[in-house]
Every structure is written in C-alpha cells, then in structure tokens.
Design an enzyme around this catalytic site. Sequence first.
Site, PDB file in Angstrom:
ATOM      1  N   ARG A   4       8.484   0.215  54.519  1.00 24.88           N
ATOM      2  CA  ARG A   4       8.175   1.588  55.683  1.00 24.88           C
ATOM      3  C   ARG A   4       6.402   2.030  55.630  1.00 24.88           C
ATOM      4  NH1 ARG A   4      12.210   6.537  52.894  1.00 24.88           N
ATOM      5  NH2 ARG A   4      10.531   7.679  54.034  1.00 24.88           N
ATOM      6  N   ASP A  38      -0.795   7.768  44.742  1.00 26.43           N
ATOM      7  CA  ASP A  38       0.735   6.935  46.326  1.00 26.43           C
ATOM      8  C   ASP A  38      -0.354   5.181  44.605  1.00 26.43           C
ATOM      9  OD1 ASP A  38       1.599   8.459  46.643  1.00 26.43           O
ATOM     10  OD2 ASP A  38       1.214   7.690  48.876  1.00 26.43           O
ATOM     11  N   ILE A  73       0.767  14.405  40.020  1.00 26.38           N
ATOM     12  CA  ILE A  73       1.627  15.272  41.430  1.00 26.38           C
ATOM     13  C   ILE A  73       3.103  15.431  41.342  1.00 26.38           C
ATOM     14  CG2 ILE A  73       1.188  15.371  44.263  1.00 26.38           C
ATOM     15  CD1 ILE A  73      -1.666  15.646  42.482  1.00 26.38           C
ATOM     16  N   ARG A 117       9.496  11.835  55.639  1.00 22.97           N
ATOM     17  CA  ARG A 117       8.591  13.055  55.268  1.00 22.97           C
ATOM     18  C   ARG A 117       7.941  13.967  55.972  1.00 22.97           C
ATOM     19  NH1 ARG A 117       9.539  16.109  50.789  1.00 22.97           N
ATOM     20  NH2 ARG A 117       7.799  17.709  50.348  1.00 22.97           N
ATOM     21  N   LYS A 120      -0.975   4.737  57.506  1.00 24.35           N
ATOM     22  CA  LYS A 120       0.485   5.520  58.157  1.00 24.35           C
ATOM     23  C   LYS A 120       0.770   6.751  58.193  1.00 24.35           C
ATOM     24  CE  LYS A 120       3.566   5.586  54.552  1.00 24.35           C
ATOM     25  NZ  LYS A 120       3.988   6.978  54.289  1.00 24.35           N
ATOM     26  N   ASN A 121      -0.218   7.512  57.023  1.00 23.30           N
ATOM     27  CA  ASN A 121      -0.237   9.452  55.966  1.00 23.30           C
ATOM     28  C   ASN A 121      -0.792   9.326  57.306  1.00 23.30           C
ATOM     29  OD1 ASN A 121       1.678   8.484  54.766  1.00 23.30           O
ATOM     30  ND2 ASN A 121       0.692   8.666  52.352  1.00 23.30           N
ATOM     31  N   CYS A 141      10.135   9.434  50.126  1.00 21.84           N
ATOM     32  CA  CYS A 141      10.861   8.841  48.507  1.00 21.84           C
ATOM     33  C   CYS A 141      11.479  10.089  47.672  1.00 21.84           C
ATOM     34  CB  CYS A 141       9.433   8.152  47.935  1.00 21.84           C
ATOM     35  SG  CYS A 141       9.371   6.255  49.247  1.00 21.84           S
ATOM     36  N   ARG A 167      10.443  18.020  46.291  1.00 21.63           N
ATOM     37  CA  ARG A 167       9.106  18.358  47.381  1.00 21.63           C
ATOM     38  C   ARG A 167       9.230  19.106  48.598  1.00 21.63           C
ATOM     39  NH1 ARG A 167       7.934  11.913  49.095  1.00 21.63           N
ATOM     40  NH2 ARG A 167       5.838  12.738  49.653  1.00 21.63           N
ATOM     41  N   PRO A 168       9.449  20.832  47.410  1.00 19.56           N
ATOM     42  CA  PRO A 168       9.411  22.158  48.412  1.00 19.56           C
ATOM     43  C   PRO A 168       8.247  22.431  49.236  1.00 19.56           C
ATOM     44  CG  PRO A 168       8.175  22.175  46.350  1.00 19.56           C
ATOM     45  CD  PRO A 168       8.104  20.441  46.144  1.00 19.56           C
ATOM     46  N   ILE A 169       7.940  22.232  50.362  1.00 12.73           N
ATOM     47  CA  ILE A 169       7.520  23.214  51.733  1.00 12.73           C
ATOM     48  C   ILE A 169       7.378  24.391  52.028  1.00 12.73           C
ATOM     49  CG2 ILE A 169       8.579  21.073  52.900  1.00 12.73           C
ATOM     50  CD1 ILE A 169      10.265  22.678  55.092  1.00 12.73           C
ATOM     51  N   ASP A 170       7.478  24.475  50.761  1.00 16.32           N
ATOM     52  CA  ASP A 170       7.405  26.281  50.986  1.00 16.32           C
ATOM     53  C   ASP A 170       5.733  26.429  51.172  1.00 16.32           C
ATOM     54  OD1 ASP A 170       6.430  25.404  48.333  1.00 16.32           O
ATOM     55  OD2 ASP A 170       5.745  27.791  47.920  1.00 16.32           O
ATOM     56  N   GLN A 171       4.732  26.371  50.720  1.00 16.65           N
ATOM     57  CA  GLN A 171       3.102  26.217  51.182  1.00 16.65           C
ATOM     58  C   GLN A 171       2.934  26.047  52.678  1.00 16.65           C
ATOM     59  OE1 GLN A 171       1.484  27.429  49.414  1.00 16.65           O
ATOM     60  NE2 GLN A 171       3.081  27.358  48.135  1.00 16.65           N
TER      61      GLN A 171
HETATM   62  C1  UD1 Z   1       1.750  13.233  51.298  1.00 12.29           C
HETATM   63  C2  UD1 Z   1       2.169  11.711  51.026  1.00 12.29           C
HETATM   64  C3  UD1 Z   1       2.335  11.199  50.023  1.00 12.29           C
HETATM   65  C4  UD1 Z   1       1.716  11.580  48.379  1.00 12.29           C
HETATM   66  C5  UD1 Z   1       1.130  12.774  48.050  1.00 12.29           C
HETATM   67  C6  UD1 Z   1       0.125  12.936  47.383  1.00 12.29           C
HETATM   68  C7  UD1 Z   1       2.158  11.571  53.413  1.00 12.29           C
HETATM   69  C8  UD1 Z   1       3.797  11.484  54.455  1.00 12.29           C
HETATM   70  N1  UD1 Z   1       3.052  11.824  51.833  1.00 12.29           N
HETATM   71  O1  UD1 Z   1       3.101  13.903  50.758  1.00 12.29           O
HETATM   72  O2  UD1 Z   1       2.618   9.645  50.300  1.00 12.29           O
HETATM   73  O3  UD1 Z   1       2.557  10.337  47.642  1.00 12.29           O
HETATM   74  O4  UD1 Z   1       0.708  13.130  50.065  1.00 12.29           O
HETATM   75  O5  UD1 Z   1      -0.945  12.659  47.947  1.00 12.29           O
HETATM   76  O6  UD1 Z   1       1.222  12.332  54.218  1.00 12.29           O
HETATM   77  N2  UD1 Z   1       4.115  21.043  46.729  1.00 12.29           N
HETATM   78  C9  UD1 Z   1       4.490  22.610  46.754  1.00 12.29           C
HETATM   79  N3  UD1 Z   1       4.898  22.610  48.297  1.00 12.29           N
HETATM   80  C10 UD1 Z   1       4.647  22.494  48.840  1.00 12.29           C
HETATM   81  C11 UD1 Z   1       3.826  21.303  49.388  1.00 12.29           C
HETATM   82  C12 UD1 Z   1       3.684  20.617  47.662  1.00 12.29           C
HETATM   83  O7  UD1 Z   1       5.219  22.632  45.862  1.00 12.29           O
HETATM   84  O8  UD1 Z   1       5.291  23.539  50.269  1.00 12.29           O
HETATM   85  C13 UD1 Z   1       3.406  20.242  45.588  1.00 12.29           C
HETATM   86  C14 UD1 Z   1       4.257  19.021  45.904  1.00 12.29           C
HETATM   87  O9  UD1 Z   1       5.979  18.927  45.365  1.00 12.29           O
HETATM   88  C15 UD1 Z   1       3.962  18.115  44.508  1.00 12.29           C
HETATM   89  C16 UD1 Z   1       2.209  18.645  45.502  1.00 12.29           C
HETATM   90  O10 UD1 Z   1       2.359  19.634  46.078  1.00 12.29           O
HETATM   91  O11 UD1 Z   1       3.905  18.357  43.806  1.00 12.29           O
HETATM   92  C17 UD1 Z   1       1.884  17.866  46.358  1.00 12.29           C
HETATM   93  O12 UD1 Z   1       2.452  17.428  48.046  1.00 12.29           O
HETATM   94  P1  UD1 Z   1       1.899  16.953  48.803  1.00 12.29           P
HETATM   95  O13 UD1 Z   1       0.469  17.127  49.397  1.00 12.29           O
HETATM   96  O14 UD1 Z   1       2.376  18.107  49.944  1.00 12.29           O
HETATM   97  O15 UD1 Z   1       2.674  15.752  49.312  1.00 12.29           O
HETATM   98  P2  UD1 Z   1       3.240  15.326  50.933  1.00 12.29           P
HETATM   99  O16 UD1 Z   1       2.554  15.765  51.724  1.00 12.29           O
HETATM  100  O17 UD1 Z   1       4.741  15.207  50.754  1.00 12.29           O
END
Ligand code: UD1
Length: 431
Positions: free
Chosen positions: A398, A306, A328, A93, A22-23, A117, A122-126
């Site tokens: 999902r 996961d 995580i 997501r 899926k991912n 979920c 779950r920030p997207i700052d990066q």
């Molecule tokens: C993806 C997967 C999810 C899985 C996760 C970790 C998808 C759609 N989802 O989620 O199923 O549980 O990887 O393997 O593929 N973080 C930041 N800033 C950012 C991005 C992430 O601080 O901009 C932090 C998150 O809060 C978390 C960690 O980095 O603690 C890992 O997150 P990330 O790998 O980005 O997970 P997702 O992409 O949300």
Amino acid sequence: MEQFIMKGGTPLHGEVVIGGAKNAALGIIAGALLTDEDVIIENLPDVRDINVMLEALKEIGAVVERIDRHTAKISAVGVTSVSIDDEYIRKIRASYYFIGALLGKHHMADVPLPGGCAIGSRPIDQHIKGFRALGAKVEIRNGCVQAAASEGLHSSHIYLDVVSVGATINIMLAAVLAEGRTIIENVAKEPHIVDVANFLNSMGANIKGAGTDTIRIRGVRRLHGTTYAVIPDQIEAGTFMCAAAATRGDILIKNVIPKHLESITAKLLEMGNTVYEYDEAVRVVGAPVQHPTDVKTLPYPGFPTDMQPQMSVTLALADGTSVVTESIFENRFKYVDELARMGSNIKVEGNVSVIDGVKRFTGASVNALDLRAGAALVIAGLAADGITTVRDIVYIQRGYEHFEQKLQALGAQIELVDSEREAQKFRMKIG
Ligand code: UD1
C-alpha cells in the site's frame, strides 16, 4: 498469497532513491477534483493506495491518464457523480479526502466512512466539525458520510480539538472555493500539509500559513489546472535510514528533504550511528554497537508515529533498554508479538513499550499486520540470522513501491514470492 522471504544478516550497502510522498499525493489527487482544467501530477508513487484513489476518480467520471509510472493527468470536468462506493476505497484511509474535495466543488458528497490500517480508533469528528462550520449538513448514513451545502460553503473560524493531518487537509480542500476568509487553528504541520497547500496554491488558491499552527484561506471563485511534483516521502526515507542502522549497513538515501527527516536523524545519532546530510540526500552508517534511547511519537516536527515500528525494531537491537511512547494511535504495538517470534524482548504497557535490546534476532514466519509494522518486520528479517517470511505483504505494498527491488539493490537477499513452490525454491537457493 504474496510474501517476502529473506535471508538476513547482511549489512545493507549502496544507494536508494526515494519516491513521492504517498500521504501528500493522496490529498493532491483528491484536490484535482476542484478544477475543470487538466492537472498533471508528477512524482506519484506507484503504490496500491494511490492506484485505488485514481481508480475511484475514474468511477465518478474523471479521466485519468497514466502518462508514465510516476505521472498522471487528471481531468475532472466530466465528473457526474458525488457518490463514491468502490469496494476498495472503503479500505483506504484517504478516501475521506473525497468528502472535502467534492463538497468544495460540487457542494455534495456521499463517501463511505474510511478504512485504513487498524492502528487504533480513528474518528473523523474533526473533519465533520470543519465541514459543518463551513455550512454543510453532514450525516452518517448506512456507513457513508453524506454531506451537502445546498447554498454553497461559507467562510468560518475553525479550531481543531486534536491536531489531525487528515482533518487539516480535508478542511483546506473544502474551504479553498468557499466564499470569504476561513481560519483553521491548531492544524497539523506535517510536510504533506505544506505540499497539498502548495499544490492548491499552484491552481490559484489563496492559502497562507501551511506549516504553522494556523492556516488562513481566502476563498477564490475557481481554480485552474497545474503541473505539480509531489515532495519525497519522509516515511519511506526514514524506513531506509532505520534499515541501514539495524543491519549495521551504509546507505545513501537520495531524493529526500533532510529537514523533514530531522527527528529520525536525531534518534539515530543518539544511538551512536553516523548520519551525513547533503542537499537532497542523507547517508546513514550503522554503528556496530548502538545505544538505547527513548522515543515519543508526536505531530510534526515531533517523531512520526509512522516511523515508530521501524525505529522500535532498530532499538530492539541496541545495547540496553529504550522506552517508546506512542501518543498518536493507541493500537500501534501489535507487531511486538510478531517481533517476539524473532527473539526480541519488548514489554508493552498501554501506550508505552519497554525495549530490552538483544544481540540478534533469529529468522521466523511473521505477519505484516499493517503498513508500517510490515516494513518494520522486513527490516527485522534483514537484520536477523537465518530465514524470515513476512506474510500479508499487501499491507506493505500500500505504501512502498517495489520495496523488495530497492532492498535487493542494496544487497539484501529478499524475494517476493506468490506460491509455496516459489517460496520453497528460494529457500533452497539461499538456505
Ligand atoms: C494520517 C496519515 C497516517 C499517519 C497519521 C499521523 C494519511 C492518509 N494517513 O492519518 O499515515 O499515521 O496521519 O501522522 O495521511 N483524530 C480525532 N478526530 C479526527 C481526526 C483525528 O480524534 O477527526 C485523532 C486520531 O485518532 C489520532 C490523531 O487525531 O489520535 C491524529 O490523527 P490524524 O492526524 O488525523 O491521522 P490520519 O489523518 O488518520
């Protein structure tokens, strides 16, 4: 409301075939926006998140043809809008991948902040840091991420402060058509990162280093069409591995890449189970008495977050005390209260759970809460004495294709019902 009702206590036996990841597929679907030519994606899982992504593509003008249940043909030549605002897309997501892909191809994107979920903040700052480094202006306005690069994107050297699957894929999507050479450091190494990179390379992109800490991308002017098969789903496979162990069953899990399952295999072996590895399959034979062990979730090749709930359920039936550290997502132990209704003995302190194994669970009514927690509760129900009802299974749907049918084929007494009357009927049948 659909729910799963099951009578547990029967070891699962037989064979199951794992679907596409899926991912990985979510990133690949967004990647189809990067070319005006046809993209055929094979081995797509037929699950809600994927179908929502495909619908969102149609909303902005792409033509999506479902060739069969697991194959879709996408033509993005007619994309007229860079603004996605579908009520469903807000809930998933991976909607964030539209930002990278639209920015890469059309130099503009307007996409709602992603949902997904509720497993922690779950920030997207990066992701945003990466887009800005590539030359985009990014703002959050009215709940949407608005990104624009009026003069196009340019190459950059980006260091991710946290290892993020989403940010790694998203920046790759944006950078493949950017001018010059982009280097992304401290990237995630999950199998789906490699799969998305392979897919983009099959369209003519020049991405090197996927699967290592550093990805190097040489921008190309245009990408062409491709036919690409998604890799097997590591987490669906791991879920059935845990189901075999927890129910003391024997399952041959086919269409997998055993290397991707190594961290899960290692833990099941430490618990005393037997795992046979074949070229494209693994077989898990659950030991009657299993040992406790400790688990810490980490980015790949560490133990996947996961799989934490499913492994925790398995450990909750082991003979002794296990410690699980979730490093995580901070909010990933909510299912513990649901599992307690079934007689488990787990204490949570911050991001650590201490699991005292019990001899058996007893059936109860529980809520799925999130995708992987939901799958874990189904495993618990199948291992429990008596009848278990898992509600809110929309979460499970999902990410798992026909979960109940695959389990039924392994001998599970489980049914998907969508009314109280049907539920009652099934309870009478199995009770
Ligand atoms: C993806 C997967 C999810 C899985 C996760 C970790 C998808 C759609 N989802 O989620 O199923 O549980 O990887 O393997 O593929 N973080 C930041 N800033 C950012 C991005 C992430 O601080 O901009 C932090 C998150 O809060 C978390 C960690 O980095 O603690 C890992 O997150 P990330 O790998 O980005 O997970 P997702 O992409 O949300």
